[in-house]
Design an enzyme around this catalytic site. Structure first.
Site: not given
Length: 173
Positions: A96, A99
């Site tokens: 991700c 993230c």
């Protein structure tokens, strides 16, 4: 990305590693100081990078240790649910991109709120049962706990001030 030079930094020169010269695109971790590959046409980049005579000059890289600790399914109950200190948990996955931005913010918050707030990271791919228990359907998600109860949840990438205001609400409740 601002790179701090705190005592927990580890600095090394990436040119000492053989893999550093095979970088195909610029990144924030390996700033290219001799030219900007983005300004080159694709064909120019390919010939430049495949040329053994060409060497990218890379500036030294500083990597700071994370201030937020990893939490797993095994340590979840003791670290989060039984904690007497309020807890922030970021649910993330290794693939991700957003993230990574949240990691940096959580890292700063962990330093700013040391002693008042415990900050943890939980890899949702590795600890799926915990993610399912809290109905995590997408990442990044930040949950705030106090006395073992979920008090706040923040989905997606938000500015640091957004996280701070949620933390302050939990600390003052």
């Amino acid at each position: 990305m601002a790179i701090s030079s705190s005592s927990s930094s580890i600095c090394f020169n990436p040119t000492r590693f053989h893999t550093a010269r095979h970088i195909s695109s610029p990144s924030r971790l390996f700033p290219v100081t001799s030219f900007s590959p983005r300004s080159l046409r694709f064909s120019d980049r390919r010939s430049l990078l495949s040329s053994s005579a060409s060497r990218l000059r890379l500036s030294p890289l500083c990597v700071r240790d994370s201030r937020a600790a990893e939490v797993t399914q095994r340590s979840w109950e003791d670290s989060v649910l039984k904690s007497e200190t309020p807890v922030l948990v970021e649910f993330y996955t290794s693939w991700c991109g957003p993230c990574r931005m949240v990691h940096r913010i959580i890292d700063e918050i962990a330093g700013d709120y040391a002693g008042k707030l415990n900050c943890y990271l939980l890899n949702a791919d590795n600890d799926l049962p915990v993610a399912e228990e809290y109905e995590i359907k997408a990442v990044p998600v930040v949950l705030l706990f106090k006395n073992g109860e979920k008090r706040e949840s923040i989905m997606g990438t938000m500015p640091k001030e957004f996280y701070i205001s949620a933390i302050e609400r939990v600390l003052n409740s």
